[in-house]
Structure formats: structure tokens, C-alpha cells
Design a protein around this motif. Structure first.
Motif, PDB file in Angstrom:
ATOM      1  N   UNK A 113       0.803  -1.229   0.000  1.00  0.00           N
ATOM      2  CA  UNK A 113       0.000   0.000   0.000  1.00  0.00           C
ATOM      3  C   UNK A 113       0.835   1.277   0.000  1.00  0.00           C
ATOM      4  N   UNK A 114       2.125   1.149  -0.111  1.00  0.00           N
ATOM      5  CA  UNK A 114       3.024   2.291   0.074  1.00  0.00           C
ATOM      6  C   UNK A 114       2.810   3.358  -0.998  1.00  0.00           C
ATOM      7  N   UNK A 115       2.665   4.612  -0.541  1.00  0.00           N
ATOM      8  CA  UNK A 115       2.454   5.748  -1.441  1.00  0.00           C
ATOM      9  C   UNK A 115       3.659   6.676  -1.493  1.00  0.00           C
ATOM     10  N   UNK A 116       4.441   6.727  -0.396  1.00  0.00           N
ATOM     11  CA  UNK A 116       5.531   7.704  -0.337  1.00  0.00           C
ATOM     12  C   UNK A 116       6.666   7.182   0.532  1.00  0.00           C
ATOM     13  N   UNK A 117       7.892   7.409   0.059  1.00  0.00           N
ATOM     14  CA  UNK A 117       9.115   7.135   0.822  1.00  0.00           C
ATOM     15  C   UNK A 117       9.797   8.472   1.056  1.00  0.00           C
ATOM     16  N   UNK A 118       9.929   8.855   2.306  1.00  0.00           N
ATOM     17  CA  UNK A 118      10.501  10.158   2.659  1.00  0.00           C
ATOM     18  C   UNK A 118      11.847   9.948   3.329  1.00  0.00           C
ATOM     19  N   UNK A 119      12.915  10.339   2.628  1.00  0.00           N
ATOM     20  CA  UNK A 119      14.275  10.154   3.125  1.00  0.00           C
ATOM     21  C   UNK A 119      14.712  11.380   3.910  1.00  0.00           C
ATOM     22  N   UNK A 120      15.183  11.182   5.143  1.00  0.00           N
ATOM     23  CA  UNK A 120      15.649  12.299   5.958  1.00  0.00           C
ATOM     24  C   UNK A 120      17.111  12.557   5.612  1.00  0.00           C
ATOM     25  N   UNK A 121      17.333  13.078   4.415  1.00  0.00           N
ATOM     26  CA  UNK A 121      18.674  13.337   3.878  1.00  0.00           C
ATOM     27  C   UNK A 121      18.522  14.014   2.526  1.00  0.00           C
ATOM     28  N   UNK A 122      19.585  14.660   2.082  1.00  0.00           N
ATOM     29  CA  UNK A 122      19.597  15.184   0.719  1.00  0.00           C
ATOM     30  C   UNK A 122      19.837  14.044  -0.264  1.00  0.00           C
TER      31      UNK A 122
ATOM     32  N   UNK B 296      10.842  11.294  -1.717  1.00  0.00           N
ATOM     33  CA  UNK B 296      11.197  12.670  -1.381  1.00  0.00           C
ATOM     34  C   UNK B 296      12.494  12.697  -0.573  1.00  0.00           C
ATOM     35  N   UNK B 297      13.118  13.862  -0.540  1.00  0.00           N
ATOM     36  CA  UNK B 297      14.339  14.046   0.261  1.00  0.00           C
ATOM     37  C   UNK B 297      14.264  15.386   0.989  1.00  0.00           C
ATOM     38  N   UNK B 298      15.380  15.819   1.599  1.00  0.00           N
ATOM     39  CA  UNK B 298      15.345  17.056   2.391  1.00  0.00           C
ATOM     40  C   UNK B 298      16.449  18.028   1.976  1.00  0.00           C
ATOM     41  N   UNK B 299      16.412  18.520   0.743  1.00  0.00           N
ATOM     42  CA  UNK B 299      17.447  19.469   0.310  1.00  0.00           C
ATOM     43  C   UNK B 299      17.189  20.862   0.863  1.00  0.00           C
ATOM     44  N   UNK B 300      18.210  21.712   0.775  1.00  0.00           N
ATOM     45  CA  UNK B 300      18.037  23.115   1.130  1.00  0.00           C
ATOM     46  C   UNK B 300      18.203  23.397   2.606  1.00  0.00           C
ATOM     47  N   UNK B 301      17.520  22.649   3.469  1.00  0.00           N
ATOM     48  CA  UNK B 301      17.523  22.974   4.894  1.00  0.00           C
ATOM     49  C   UNK B 301      18.862  22.705   5.569  1.00  0.00           C
ATOM     50  N   UNK B 302      19.722  21.917   4.936  1.00  0.00           N
ATOM     51  CA  UNK B 302      21.014  21.602   5.567  1.00  0.00           C
ATOM     52  C   UNK B 302      22.203  22.231   4.845  1.00  0.00           C
TER      53      UNK B 302
END
Length: 323
Positions: free
Chosen positions: A68-77, A95-101
Motif C-alpha cells: 500500500x506504500x504511497x511515499x518514501x521520505x528520506x531524511x537526507x539530501x 522525497x528528500x530534504x534538500x536546502x535545509x542543511x
């Protein structure tokens, strides 16, 4: 029935509380121990969203276990721990976490450069061990930073932020990138060079590119042999970009002067790794983005990405699958 999110490592309590007010949340809550593979494979079977770290390999097996997975959110760039193509085939958003670090990682990169150049860690250990007997002229001498030449491999957000710090030390900045950026050359006062001449002319070489199979061991024996004898290599990107065996030999044999490493091919690096035995290497445990504010922002962005997707909205920072 509320949608379910699985978190592979404990996040700040305020983030968990926010997610729990909207979704059912399950989490591997041991901060210093990665979730076991068998646990991960079991947990993903019925979840709608996954929040993970670089330590988890979200490969095709994991992705196809998740019904059922819709999204994988990586806590990293970076996201080389995720099979983005497999996710795309199943219609799963990554998704990832660019910009903030960006700024925090640039701070750490320059701090590592300075520590390696001025032998800060070695000098501190020298004092604490009781070896410091008297001051002498050439004792614990390092390399000058002010007015030196910095070569940056990869001119993304963090690379640009590093340039601004280097300019405060009146450094001449060279860069290499797959795509030349004339607008940035004019804006930042930097110079483009192909890889080999950049290695030959730089006093400091900072690796700032994302990892991919194409750049595995980009810096190896040949590249190290092109560097100056007084050159210092800094890597805060990904460990696999540097051939660690070749780097060890170059440092041990005096082919280059020093190195500053925040990342390694295998993490955690084993304590008996040869690189850790060298006095001309500063080593850190992958702390490039490790400020309280930045890590909170990364966790918040990762959570917001999941919430957006599961609520039928667009993700804030999606990763595009390359064709």
C-alpha cells in the motif's frame, strides 16, 4: 481507518506527535541501532508512508513487499539508499530534504578543512597526552588557508555556500561540474577547470557531488597522484566517491599532505580501519548536517512530505526518477 506511517529511526517527539495526530505511527525506537532487515521487510507490508534514513536500504525487495506504500521520505539530501526506479514503477513518490542543511553542511566542511590544515585534532591529542614539553619554531606546523587555492568538485547548493566561506579567507576558488555555470562564475568570482587541472592546481580539494554509480571511486590512485604534495582532500559528500585504499596509500606515502573525512564507504567505519591510524587525517562520524536546528528542520520537512502525499497534496521536495 487512519493511514499508517512507519519510521525507521526515532525522530524528535514534536514531529512524532504531529504525525500521530493525523496517522497511525509505528517506529523503530532504538536511536543508535539501525532497524534489522527482517523487521523492516515485515513492517512495510501494510504501510502507506515510510520515513527512513540513509542507513536503510530501500531496495526493490523492500519496495515490492510494500503493498500500500504511497511515499518514501528520506531524511537526507542524498537518496542513493533508495531504488528510485523501482519506486517509480510502483507509483511510489520518493522525497528528500534538500536546502535545509546547506549552510550547516558548508560550515562543517570548512571547519574540517581548517582542522585538517592546522592539525587541530592532532595538536589537541598531543597536548592531552603530555607530549608537549616546550614550544619550538616548527612544532605542529600546518598549511595556510588564507590566500590558498580551493578546488570544488560539484557546484550545487552546498558547493556555492562553501565558496562564500572561502571568499572570506581570500581563497582563489576553482570548480569542476558536469555542467559549466557561467552565471555562477560571474556571481561568485570563481573559475571553471576540468577535473585533472583542478586537481593539479588546488591546495584544498572539496568533494561536493551526490553519489551515484557513475562517480564511484571518482578519486582514486590516478587522481591522487595528480594532486600537490601539500594538498588536502576533504570529503563531506559520500564515502564511495573516494577509493579509501588508494587514499590511505597516498597519505601514508606522503603523496598528499592530509585529508578531512566526514563520510566513509562503510558506515560506521570499523575502528581498525587503516585510515584511522594516520596522524594526517581528521575523521568525523558523518555529522555534516548535525546541528540541532538543521536536524529538526530535516525531520520536519520529511514529515511534511509524507503528510502532503497521504493527504492528496503534492510533495514539497520530490525526487525525480531518471529515465
Amino acid at each position: 481507518m487512519p493511514k499508517t506511517i512507519y519510521i525507521t529511526r526515532k525522530l524528535p517527539e514534536v514531529i512524532i506527535e504531529k504525525l500521530s495526530s493525523h496517522f497511525q505511527v509505528r517506529m523503530w525506537d532504538q536511536e543508535d541501532v539501525p532497524v534489522p532487515r527482517e523487521v523492516l521487510l515485515k513492517e512495510v507490508e501494510d504501510i502507506d508512508g515510510l520515513i527512513c534514513l540513509l542507513t536503510e536500504q530501500i531496495d526493490e525487495e523492500v519496495i515490492y513487499k510494500a503493498q500500500n506504500l504511497k511515499v518514501i521520505s528520506n531524511v537526507a539530501v542524498g537518496y542513493n539508499n533508495i531504488d528510485v526506479q523501482a519506486a517509480a514503477r510502483k507509483g511510489i513518490i520518493v522525497t528528500n530534504t534538500p536546502g535545509v542543511l546547506t549552510e550547516t553542511t558548508a560550515d562543517l566542511t570548512f571547519a574540517l578543512l581548517m582542522a585538517a590544515a592546522r592539525r587541530i585534532v592532532y595538536a589537541s591529542d598531543y597536548l592531552r597526552s603530555g607530549e608537549w614539553g616546550a614550544w619550538s619554531l616548527m612544532q605542529l606546523t600546518g598549511q595556510d588557508i588564507y590566500g590558498a587555492t580551493l578546488g570544488i568538485i560539484g557546484l550545487g547548493r552546498i558547493g556555492e555556500a562553501l565558496v562564500k566561506r572561502a571568499k572570506g579567507f581570500d581563497m582563489r576558488v576553482l570548480y569542476y561540474s558536469r555542467t559549466r555555470k557561467p552565471d555562477k562564475e560571474q556571481e561568485l568570482g570563481i573559475h571553471y577547470m576540468e577535473m585533472e587541472p583542478l586537481l593539479q592546481h588546488s591546495d584544498f580539494i572539496c568533494i561536493m557531488i551526490p553519489y551515484s554509480k557513475e562517480v564511484h571511486h571518482l578519486i582514486g590512485k590516478k587522481e591522487l597522484s595528480l594532486m600537490k604534495k601539500n594538498a588536502i582532500l576533504i570529503n563531506t559528500a559520500r564515502g564511495g566517491i573516494v577509493d579509501e585504499d588508494a587514499l590511505y596509500q597516498a597519505l601514508k606515502n606522503g603523496e598528499i599532505w592530509g585529508a578531512g573525512l566526514d563520510v566513509f564507504e562503510q558506515e560506521p567505519i570499523r575502528v581498525d580501519h587503516p585510515l584511522l591510524s594516520l596522524p594526517n587525517v581528521v575523521t568525523l562520524p558523518h555529522i555534516g548536517s548535525a546541528s540541532v536546528k538543521t536536524r529538526m528542520n530535516m525531520a520536519q520537512l520529511a514529515a511534511d512530505n509524507v503528510m502532503n502525499v497521504l493527504n492528496g497534496k503534492q510533495p514539497i521536495t520530490p525526487v525525480r526518477a531518471e529515465s
